[in-house]
Motif scaffolding. Sequence first.
Motif, mmCIF file in Angstrom:
data_model
loop_
_atom_site.group_PDB
_atom_site.id
_atom_site.type_symbol
_atom_site.label_atom_id
_atom_site.label_comp_id
_atom_site.label_asym_id
_atom_site.label_seq_id
_atom_site.Cartn_x
_atom_site.Cartn_y
_atom_site.Cartn_z
ATOM 1 N N ARG A 354 0.844 -1.210 0.000
ATOM 2 C CA ARG A 354 0.000 0.000 0.000
ATOM 3 C C ARG A 354 0.874 1.254 0.000
ATOM 4 O O ARG A 354 0.608 2.216 -0.725
ATOM 5 C CB ARG A 354 -0.913 -0.019 1.221
ATOM 6 C CG ARG A 354 -1.827 1.194 1.358
ATOM 7 C CD ARG A 354 -2.815 0.980 2.503
ATOM 8 N NE ARG A 354 -3.674 2.136 2.723
ATOM 9 C CZ ARG A 354 -3.424 3.087 3.630
ATOM 10 N NH1 ARG A 354 -2.325 3.006 4.398
ATOM 11 N NH2 ARG A 354 -4.247 4.107 3.767
ATOM 12 N N TYR A 358 0.962 4.089 -3.013
ATOM 13 C CA TYR A 358 0.675 5.514 -2.850
ATOM 14 C C TYR A 358 1.863 6.383 -3.244
ATOM 15 O O TYR A 358 1.677 7.509 -3.720
ATOM 16 C CB TYR A 358 0.225 5.806 -1.416
ATOM 17 C CG TYR A 358 -1.258 5.580 -1.253
ATOM 18 C CD1 TYR A 358 -2.168 6.471 -1.809
ATOM 19 C CD2 TYR A 358 -1.750 4.463 -0.596
ATOM 20 C CE1 TYR A 358 -3.529 6.270 -1.697
ATOM 21 C CE2 TYR A 358 -3.112 4.246 -0.474
ATOM 22 C CZ TYR A 358 -3.998 5.158 -1.032
ATOM 23 O OH TYR A 358 -5.354 4.951 -0.930
ATOM 24 N N PHE A 652 0.108 14.154 -0.386
ATOM 25 C CA PHE A 652 0.322 12.817 0.159
ATOM 26 C C PHE A 652 1.446 12.876 1.186
ATOM 27 O O PHE A 652 2.530 13.400 0.887
ATOM 28 C CB PHE A 652 0.723 11.839 -0.941
ATOM 29 C CG PHE A 652 -0.306 11.622 -2.014
ATOM 30 C CD1 PHE A 652 -1.040 10.438 -2.056
ATOM 31 C CD2 PHE A 652 -0.530 12.585 -2.997
ATOM 32 C CE1 PHE A 652 -1.980 10.227 -3.054
ATOM 33 C CE2 PHE A 652 -1.469 12.378 -4.003
ATOM 34 C CZ PHE A 652 -2.201 11.200 -4.025
ATOM 35 N N VAL A 692 -0.370 6.111 5.299
ATOM 36 C CA VAL A 692 -0.455 7.198 4.314
ATOM 37 C C VAL A 692 -1.566 8.150 4.745
ATOM 38 O O VAL A 692 -2.610 7.714 5.250
ATOM 39 C CB VAL A 692 -0.775 6.643 2.909
ATOM 40 C CG1 VAL A 692 -0.904 7.769 1.903
ATOM 41 C CG2 VAL A 692 0.282 5.646 2.474
ATOM 42 N N VAL A 694 -3.698 11.478 3.044
ATOM 43 C CA VAL A 694 -3.920 12.232 1.812
ATOM 44 C C VAL A 694 -4.967 13.296 2.090
ATOM 45 O O VAL A 694 -6.064 12.981 2.585
ATOM 46 C CB VAL A 694 -4.397 11.326 0.663
ATOM 47 C CG1 VAL A 694 -4.486 12.121 -0.636
ATOM 48 C CG2 VAL A 694 -3.463 10.132 0.486
#
Length: 699
Positions: A354, A358, A652, A692, A694
């Motif tokens: 993942r 990203y 991000f 992550v 965003v």
Amino acid sequence: MERFHQQINDIVGTHPRPFAVGDRLALREREGMYFGACYYPEQWPEERWATDAKLMREAGFNVVRIGEFAWNDFEPREGAFDFDWLDRCLALLANEGIRVILGTPTASPPKWIMDRHPELYKRDMYGHVRGFGTRMHYCFNGTEYLPYVRRVVGAMAARYKDHPSVVGWQIDNEFGCSDTTWCYCDRCKVAFQRWLRSKYGTIEAVNEAWGTVVWNNRYASFEEIETPKLTVYQLHNPGLQLDFRRFSSDAVRDFMNVQVELLRAAAPGQPITHNMMGTFNEIDYYKMSETLDVAGLDLYPNFPHNEPINPYTPALFHDATRGFKHANYWVLEHQSGTPGGNILKETPKPGELRRWTYQSIARGADAVVYFRWRTATFGAEEYWHGILQHSGVPGRKFEEVRRIGEEVARLAPHLEGTTVRNDVAIVRSFDNDWAFAIQPHAPGYEYLRQVRNYHRYFVECGAGVDVVSPDADFGAYRVVILPNLAIVDDALVGKISRFVEAGGAAVLDFRAGSKQPDNRMRAEVLPGPFKPLLGIAIDDYGIIPLDRKQRVAFEGDGTECEASVWYDVIEPNDAETVASFASDYFAGAPAITRRRHGRGLAYYVGTELDRAGVRKLLDAVLTAQGATPDWTVDHPEVEVSVRSDGGRRVTFAINHASVPVPIRPPAGSVDLLAAEPGAACPEEELLQPNDVFVFLQED
């Protein structure tokens, strides 16, 4: 067949035809982001295909890549094509909402072609045949191969040019991967001679450019010139070697363009790409990309070469690929499992896939296609793992991919029309990359080492940077960094000077201006044509041995860092000293200089600085130019990247660290991965390892 097309149209909608040349990517824009995997239906029983298609839909896929190694299945007998199996597969995929990128199968010509034309096999620098058994075994200058290429690609184009499931074409596979570009056969020798005649016109011009008077290597005719096969001392004229690399790169591009032109004529509405290799240096990817509609990348973060797994290497691959066409790109092979040939590399841990995905999206990927869907149970890649293990049973990686698919579906509308825009560029020159590969200067040194040193700074400080060609528009940037710019022509020197004069900052470093475009040394005091811009002279220089370091002290606060690889003994005629060497016989001589030129600044770095030194220098350069990031995280292992369209900014934050890191999103921003659409970002978020965040900001 018409009934079949109508069936597909009913399922996925009609593919609008015809496309204008400028609208080749209209279908991709309508689809949003592509998310899927490389699929090899020819390697599995047909009764399994429907199960795979259903699982792909569950994972959120809307595309797969198919066909790049299926020549024998497309053409089981010479001239007799069978696409019925692929039609059935496309129908099953379409029924689950999944379209395809079709690969042309020319990377692996069938045995029957090679048996008929054994002269097509590549030969290595020892003159040995590189035979059948893997792939890329054909010579790019083998004209006998082209009729077979045109026939199979033409048959595919005729069959699928109007097919509603086909969203694009990948030509061949991984040009420039692992010593597959260079061939030393007799046909390459003749083609090289022809290329040289076209470039130089006369043999006298070749002798002059290469300086063949040395060692009595003068040529009397083009027909006397050999490819750089093994010689005594394993040395060749550096001018010949550079031209051979240029020629070999052009040969691959010309081979690719045979297919580009065929597909462009037959299927003008379908975008064409190729899966390039980021920072691999066998082919000038800038030139190769000129005729492609979209650049492609193959990415394996857990398969680094001679270095630990890190976020910096894949980040550079992404930025380099975005720079090939100065636009968003497709990741056509994205690591999904344990990589390996006969020996396995590290298995991605939970959350790593993942995180890498990203990073791809954050740096400009509009397609993520995992390699591969299911791990092969046979053949050369049976240890190169996919989303599903050998069993085909969904497991941990499938669940992680499914989560990513759900998130990407929510994220895609916010990414539509966005790209990565930066104020700083690093110039990556293939001519100079090749020149340092031919003559590394210092033991083990390579051109990309300095590119990586600068690029890593931007990842660590959360600032964006482009990696661009020397032909790029420097006027789009505030800072341009030009590592190891040894080979340079007058046009580029003038371009850099005008950029600085207009207010930009240019950072050059050791060996700048030392060579002419033909790879011979300049007969002038260094930095040669850059002396007026930089205001310095360099009389003496040398390598810094591997077992030693030099110290460099910055002016003002006396901060020290270490220097490696190289030293220039600089005389600052019309430049100010930024930092000086603090050791050896050149102690007190400048290591870094700066000179104002017009409204801008020109810097020169006469060594390789360690990470602290690079940070100290570039912090000052970016601050002076107003090129620091608007928002970042004060942690070197939290990567920050921004995609924008002018009015929207999608940011991000990716935690590559092994510890949680607190972040504070800007006030008023929207959390795009929150379960609740439109949810405001928290005042502070504790970003977990591998996680992550965003967020969206709108003007």
